[in-house]
Design a protein around this motif. Structure first.
Motif, mmCIF file in Angstrom:
data_model
loop_
_atom_site.group_PDB
_atom_site.id
_atom_site.type_symbol
_atom_site.label_atom_id
_atom_site.label_comp_id
_atom_site.label_asym_id
_atom_site.label_seq_id
_atom_site.Cartn_x
_atom_site.Cartn_y
_atom_site.Cartn_z
ATOM 1 N N GLU A 132 -3.260 7.978 12.799
ATOM 2 C CA GLU A 132 -2.074 7.156 13.068
ATOM 3 C C GLU A 132 -2.472 5.820 13.688
ATOM 4 O O GLU A 132 -1.900 4.780 13.349
ATOM 5 C CB GLU A 132 -1.093 7.902 13.975
ATOM 6 C CG GLU A 132 -0.378 9.053 13.302
ATOM 7 C CD GLU A 132 0.467 8.627 12.119
ATOM 8 O OE1 GLU A 132 1.267 7.671 12.257
ATOM 9 O OE2 GLU A 132 0.320 9.232 11.042
ATOM 10 N N LYS A 140 -3.745 3.705 10.844
ATOM 11 C CA LYS A 140 -2.655 3.192 10.008
ATOM 12 C C LYS A 140 -1.878 2.089 10.706
ATOM 13 O O LYS A 140 -1.584 1.053 10.100
ATOM 14 C CB LYS A 140 -1.706 4.326 9.601
ATOM 15 C CG LYS A 140 -2.256 5.219 8.511
ATOM 16 C CD LYS A 140 -1.175 6.064 7.885
ATOM 17 C CE LYS A 140 -0.963 7.323 8.670
ATOM 18 N NZ LYS A 140 -0.057 8.278 8.017
ATOM 19 N N ASN A 141 -1.549 2.295 11.976
ATOM 20 C CA ASN A 141 -0.749 1.312 12.707
ATOM 21 C C ASN A 141 -1.479 -0.017 12.873
ATOM 22 O O ASN A 141 -0.901 -1.078 12.646
ATOM 23 C CB ASN A 141 -0.345 1.865 14.079
ATOM 24 C CG ASN A 141 0.639 3.005 13.967
ATOM 25 O OD1 ASN A 141 1.351 3.143 12.978
ATOM 26 N ND2 ASN A 141 0.687 3.841 14.981
ATOM 27 N N ASP A 189 -1.905 -1.674 9.377
ATOM 28 C CA ASP A 189 -0.606 -2.164 8.889
ATOM 29 C C ASP A 189 -0.225 -3.464 9.590
ATOM 30 O O ASP A 189 0.247 -4.406 8.945
ATOM 31 C CB ASP A 189 0.502 -1.123 9.107
ATOM 32 C CG ASP A 189 0.434 0.037 8.139
ATOM 33 O OD1 ASP A 189 -0.345 -0.022 7.160
ATOM 34 O OD2 ASP A 189 1.164 1.028 8.370
ATOM 35 N N GLN A 190 -0.425 -3.506 10.904
ATOM 36 C CA GLN A 190 -0.106 -4.721 11.654
ATOM 37 C C GLN A 190 -0.956 -5.900 11.165
ATOM 38 O O GLN A 190 -0.448 -7.012 10.990
ATOM 39 C CB GLN A 190 -0.338 -4.492 13.156
ATOM 40 C CG GLN A 190 0.650 -3.566 13.798
ATOM 41 C CD GLN A 190 2.043 -4.157 13.867
ATOM 42 O OE1 GLN A 190 2.214 -5.359 14.045
ATOM 43 N NE2 GLN A 190 3.035 -3.317 13.704
ATOM 44 N N GLU A 227 -2.371 -6.210 8.203
ATOM 45 C CA GLU A 227 -1.983 -6.554 6.834
ATOM 46 C C GLU A 227 -0.757 -7.471 6.852
ATOM 47 O O GLU A 227 -0.716 -8.482 6.147
ATOM 48 C CB GLU A 227 -1.700 -5.291 6.015
ATOM 49 C CG GLU A 227 -1.278 -5.563 4.587
ATOM 50 C CD GLU A 227 -2.300 -6.358 3.780
ATOM 51 O OE1 GLU A 227 -1.873 -7.167 2.914
ATOM 52 O OE2 GLU A 227 -3.511 -6.185 3.989
ATOM 53 N N ARG A 228 0.231 -7.142 7.669
ATOM 54 C CA ARG A 228 1.424 -7.992 7.782
ATOM 55 C C ARG A 228 1.045 -9.373 8.315
ATOM 56 O O ARG A 228 1.536 -10.390 7.828
ATOM 57 C CB ARG A 228 2.463 -7.345 8.706
ATOM 58 C CG ARG A 228 3.267 -6.301 7.996
ATOM 59 C CD ARG A 228 4.472 -5.875 8.829
ATOM 60 N NE ARG A 228 4.524 -4.421 8.729
ATOM 61 C CZ ARG A 228 4.407 -3.578 9.737
ATOM 62 N NH1 ARG A 228 4.299 -4.026 10.962
ATOM 63 N NH2 ARG A 228 4.452 -2.292 9.540
#
Length: 194
Positions: free
Chosen positions: A56, A59-60, A63-64, A66-67
């Motif tokens: 997790e 992923k978190n 993801d942050q 990538e944004r």
């Protein structure tokens, strides 16, 4: 929030604060209100729970980033690298428990015997190094960066930034007070001695 997600969130906090050995399933049960049997229904054992927490975290964080990267595609390379450094410092403060887990010794000990743990850690650091390297390569193309080896420079730069984050995470030194000096040092490194 599902019971599984509540367990993961509380376990993240406990692992970050108490370490792997110091995290007791009984305490997790008390905090979440989930019986120990319920915890072990969702996770095989404490190691499995930690690996799910680490997944997790991976992923978190990714993801942050990538944004964040989606908003920086049009920047020159040097500005993009500077934005990545600033975002890394910001994210480490915003996701303190997750970064504390990454800065503890036990994930690396576990990685010696757990291929899954090793894979999660490698994924996180490879992705972060790739992001630093992409900005450096873009800067080499647009003339805002002058280095010999983009990957090695990315590794040195990342180690420097992550080291400051570690000092901040463990409350040794406030990263904010080092920000300007860090950026000057990074610009010098990326200028290749110019």
């Amino acid at each position: 929030m599902s019971k599984r997600n509540a367990i993961l969130a509380s376990a993240t906090r406990l692992f970050s604060r108490n370490g792997f050995q110091g995290t007791a399933m009984a305490e997790l049960s008390t905090i979440t209100g989930a019986a120990t049997g319920t915890i072990f229904h969702h996770f095989k054992n404490k190691e499995d729970l930690f690996l799910q927490v680490l997944n997790e975290v991976k992923k978190n964080i990714l993801d942050q980033f990538e944004r964040h990267q989606q908003t920086r595609r049009d920047q020159k390379g040097l500005a993009r690298v500077e934005a990545v450094i600033a975002f890394y410092l910001h994210l480490a403060g915003a996701m303190e428990d997750q970064f504390l887990i990454l800065h503890r010794h036990f994930p690396y000990q576990m990685a010696e015997t757990s291929p899954v743990c090793r894979s999660h850690l490698e994924s996180i650091y490879t992705c972060l190094l790739d992001i630093f390297e992409e900005g450096i390569q873009q800067g080499m193309q647009d003339g805002s960066v002058a280095v010999d080896s983009p990957r090695k420079t990315a590794m040195v730069l990342f180690a420097m930034v992550d080291g400051i984050v570690r000092l901040n995470t463990y409350r040794v030194y406030d990263a904010g007070t080092l920000y300007d000096s860090l950026m000057v040092a990074c610009r010098r490194l990326l200028a290749g001695g110019r």
